[in-house]
Scaffold this motif. Sequence first.
Motif, short mmCIF file in Angstrom:
data_model
loop_
_atom_site.label_atom_id
_atom_site.label_comp_id
_atom_site.label_asym_id
_atom_site.label_seq_id
_atom_site.Cartn_x
_atom_site.Cartn_y
_atom_site.Cartn_z
N SER A 173 0.84 -1.20 0.00
CA SER A 173 0.00 0.00 0.00
C SER A 173 0.87 1.26 0.00
O SER A 173 1.71 1.45 0.88
N GLU A 174 0.65 2.12 -0.99
CA GLU A 174 1.41 3.37 -1.08
C GLU A 174 0.74 4.52 -0.34
O GLU A 174 1.26 5.63 -0.32
N SER A 175 -0.40 4.26 0.26
CA SER A 175 -1.09 5.29 1.03
C SER A 175 -0.98 5.07 2.52
O SER A 175 -1.00 6.01 3.30
N ASP A 176 -0.82 3.79 2.94
CA ASP A 176 -0.82 3.49 4.37
C ASP A 176 0.15 2.38 4.75
O ASP A 176 0.24 2.04 5.92
N GLY A 177 0.83 1.78 3.78
CA GLY A 177 1.61 0.61 4.05
C GLY A 177 3.10 0.83 4.07
O GLY A 177 3.60 1.97 4.06
N LEU A 178 3.82 -0.29 4.06
CA LEU A 178 5.27 -0.22 4.14
C LEU A 178 5.87 0.43 2.90
O LEU A 178 6.93 1.06 2.97
N ALA A 179 5.19 0.30 1.77
CA ALA A 179 5.69 0.93 0.54
C ALA A 179 5.76 2.45 0.68
O ALA A 179 6.65 3.10 0.13
N LEU A 180 4.81 3.02 1.42
CA LEU A 180 4.83 4.47 1.66
C LEU A 180 6.09 4.85 2.42
O LEU A 180 6.77 5.83 2.09
N VAL A 181 6.41 4.09 3.47
CA VAL A 181 7.61 4.36 4.26
C VAL A 181 8.86 4.21 3.39
O VAL A 181 9.76 5.05 3.41
N TYR A 182 8.89 3.14 2.62
CA TYR A 182 10.06 2.84 1.80
C TYR A 182 10.32 3.93 0.76
O TYR A 182 11.47 4.29 0.50
N ARG A 183 9.24 4.48 0.18
CA ARG A 183 9.40 5.46 -0.90
C ARG A 183 9.55 6.89 -0.40
O ARG A 183 10.23 7.69 -1.01
N GLU A 184 8.91 7.23 0.71
CA GLU A 184 8.74 8.64 1.07
C GLU A 184 9.61 9.12 2.22
O GLU A 184 9.75 10.32 2.42
N CYS A 185 10.18 8.22 3.01
CA CYS A 185 10.91 8.65 4.20
C CYS A 185 12.33 9.09 3.86
O CYS A 185 12.83 8.86 2.76
N SER A 186 12.96 9.70 4.85
CA SER A 186 14.33 10.15 4.67
C SER A 186 15.27 8.95 4.59
O SER A 186 14.87 7.80 4.79
N GLY A 227 13.92 14.45 -5.74
CA GLY A 227 13.73 15.05 -7.05
C GLY A 227 12.32 14.94 -7.57
O GLY A 227 12.06 15.03 -8.76
N ARG A 228 11.36 14.75 -6.66
CA ARG A 228 9.95 14.68 -7.02
C ARG A 228 9.13 15.06 -5.80
O ARG A 228 9.62 15.01 -4.66
N PRO A 229 7.88 15.45 -5.99
CA PRO A 229 7.03 15.76 -4.82
C PRO A 229 6.80 14.51 -3.97
O PRO A 229 6.67 13.40 -4.49
N VAL A 230 6.77 14.69 -2.67
CA VAL A 230 6.44 13.58 -1.78
C VAL A 230 4.92 13.51 -1.61
O VAL A 230 4.20 14.46 -1.92
N THR A 231 4.45 12.40 -1.11
CA THR A 231 3.03 12.25 -0.81
C THR A 231 2.67 13.11 0.39
O THR A 231 3.27 12.99 1.45
N VAL A 232 1.70 13.99 0.21
CA VAL A 232 1.28 14.87 1.31
C VAL A 232 0.39 14.08 2.26
O VAL A 232 -0.62 13.50 1.86
N LEU A 233 0.77 14.06 3.52
CA LEU A 233 0.04 13.30 4.54
C LEU A 233 -0.92 14.22 5.28
O LEU A 233 -0.53 15.27 5.77
N LYS A 234 -2.19 13.81 5.38
CA LYS A 234 -3.17 14.55 6.16
C LYS A 234 -3.43 13.89 7.51
O LYS A 234 -4.11 14.46 8.36
N GLU A 235 -2.89 12.71 7.68
CA GLU A 235 -2.91 12.06 8.98
C GLU A 235 -1.71 11.13 9.04
O GLU A 235 -1.14 10.76 8.01
N ILE A 236 -1.32 10.76 10.25
CA ILE A 236 -0.18 9.86 10.40
C ILE A 236 -0.56 8.50 9.85
O ILE A 236 -1.58 7.93 10.22
N PRO A 237 0.23 7.95 8.92
CA PRO A 237 -0.12 6.65 8.32
C PRO A 237 -0.26 5.55 9.37
O PRO A 237 0.49 5.50 10.35
N ARG A 238 -1.21 4.64 9.14
CA ARG A 238 -1.45 3.57 10.10
C ARG A 238 -0.22 2.67 10.27
O ARG A 238 -0.01 2.12 11.34
N ILE A 239 0.58 2.54 9.21
CA ILE A 239 1.74 1.68 9.31
C ILE A 239 2.69 2.13 10.41
O ILE A 239 3.40 1.32 11.02
N ALA A 240 2.67 3.43 10.72
CA ALA A 240 3.58 3.95 11.76
C ALA A 240 3.31 3.32 13.11
O ALA A 240 4.22 3.13 13.92
#
Length: 624
Positions: A99-112, A134-147
């Motif tokens: 999941s790129e909205s709430d899963g581990l893929a979001l963390v893998y792609r978007e984190c520092s 070099g691209r926009p990151v996903t804007v978060l409106k709430e802390i992802p559940r994966i956290a």
Amino acid sequence: VLALEGEFCACAPRHQPAMNGASGAIALASGSGPPPGSDAGGSCAFCGQFLNPMSWLQVDFPCGHKWHYTCGASWLRLHWGEGAKCENGCSTCEDWLTSESDGLALVYRECSRAVHRQRPNDVEFWMSTELLLGRPVTVLKEIPRIAFCFRGLRCLDVSGHPITRLPAEITLLSSSLKRLVLISVHISELPEELGQLRVLEQILMTGCALRRLPASVSALPNIWELYLDGNQLVEYPERLPPRVDGIKVSGNQLTKLPEDLTQVDGLRSIRAFGNRLTALPESFCRCNKLYDVYLQGNRLRRLPDAFGSASGIRTLMLHDNMLESLPDSLADLREVRWLYLYNNNLSALPASMLSRMWSLERLLLEANPLRPGAMRSLLSSVPDRLRILGVDAQQLAAYRSAIAAEEVERAGADALSAMGAGFAAAERLPTCVVSGWMLPWGRLYGKLLPASHLRRGAGVMPIAGDEEPPSSGNVLVVAFAASQGEPEWFGALEKALRCTAPPVRREASRSFEDCYAELYGRRPAAADLPFGDDGSEAYRLACRRAMAALWLEASDLAPGGAGAGQRQRAGETRGSGGDAVGDFDVLSLCDTNAQWYLDTESNALGVEGHLREICSRYRRGLFF
């Protein structure tokens, strides 16, 4: 092999033995279990190794399967986007992994980058990561559940995202979370459950809309940093966390500090500038371990009589208040190095202040109605250790009048002779005495002076009150202070003035290419542009030539300015010869209200209007 404790196998697939790249040893794929004392249990659903969140970041999915984070990242690297099924056959694991909205893929792609270490502990969703990606990151409106599925997570950072709440599920991280960073988010309240994070050590929450702190924060046993600058707090808990080392609440709406500041033994700093404080508690005077005190931009009218008992203070910022007097004990602060008192209502200073404050290096007193006698006493013996003594033109005029009055009284001198004595005394003042015109811009520090007066040379008369500020000029440098509200730019400008650069002579704004062509007779080629410092002489020459194009006229390249017909290489005729920079004016600007020069509903600073008016008097302006 056992000593490796699974460091390499934690990110290796079950079907591929993990190797120590240095020795070639194979790490055991079926260890005897977690180390003694570990709170882990079970094994990783991917690699089969035992789980120990104290050593490796772990993810507990809702289906009950548990993964090392590095194993999840390895699976994503191998199979993401290929439609491959999770090896353990669990669709829930697969959904949470991809999941790129709430899963581990979001963390893998978007984190520092911190999350890609071999042993990650930090999950940092920074908006600024887009600069690295070099691209926009996903804007978060709430802390992802994966956290909240992580175990062993040390730091959670969601800075810059428009997140409006911190959910109570934050308690799921209570066994490991040490650092919570919520900078420039939209959260206005924190949950009471925050007090259950028993190992939490730092909360950094600045530039938000926080209105109150939950009472449970005071009971956090391990928190040592509670950094809350730039919020909307109207009160601070009376009970301080037992290990907190400072009160850091600048840029809020506080009217008072906790009454008992001695309830914690290790209080080292108070950063409460840009609030609405009207008085300090008496307990302040018993805080002997205080090092840094930032109280500028408040509404203080007086200080406790025993203020000097807080003997460990090294940095004391009291400018932009309403102080009408200072307790004599203030001069007993032997360790103070920086003391800023400008923009108050002081007419006198503690007796022998400069000689009693043994460590003082910087003292700023501008925009105070100091009496002639006070100025005479202050400047009669300026110690050599003082690096900067900031005064304004009116104060220096008061000093000259005090000298003149003494001459009349001592020797019966006439008015002209007495005036001459005042001028002579001012001329003999040490070069650390920096005088200028304070602009009447309210709760802003705006000091205008010639650049040559930032560090006066011998024999240069300091600016006094009978001189008018310049009504026009060639170049104005506006030196903005940093956001913490302290005018710290003196060193930077001094370094700039040490450069042996020629005067500014350009007539109009033009492109770099046009300036270069005018100076050298041709447009710049790729080799003329200094990209990639290889340390060579060619690179250094390209730098000098490129910089000269912004400052020199073609005639400057000829000896004696004879004209463009005798060009020489830039960087050789100028710079090494020591030609002086043409004098220009400097406006030192500082906002101690913690508003970052922005107008607010409660306090309109009018910075843009002020700058527009003063810059209109000059041909050129540089904001520094």
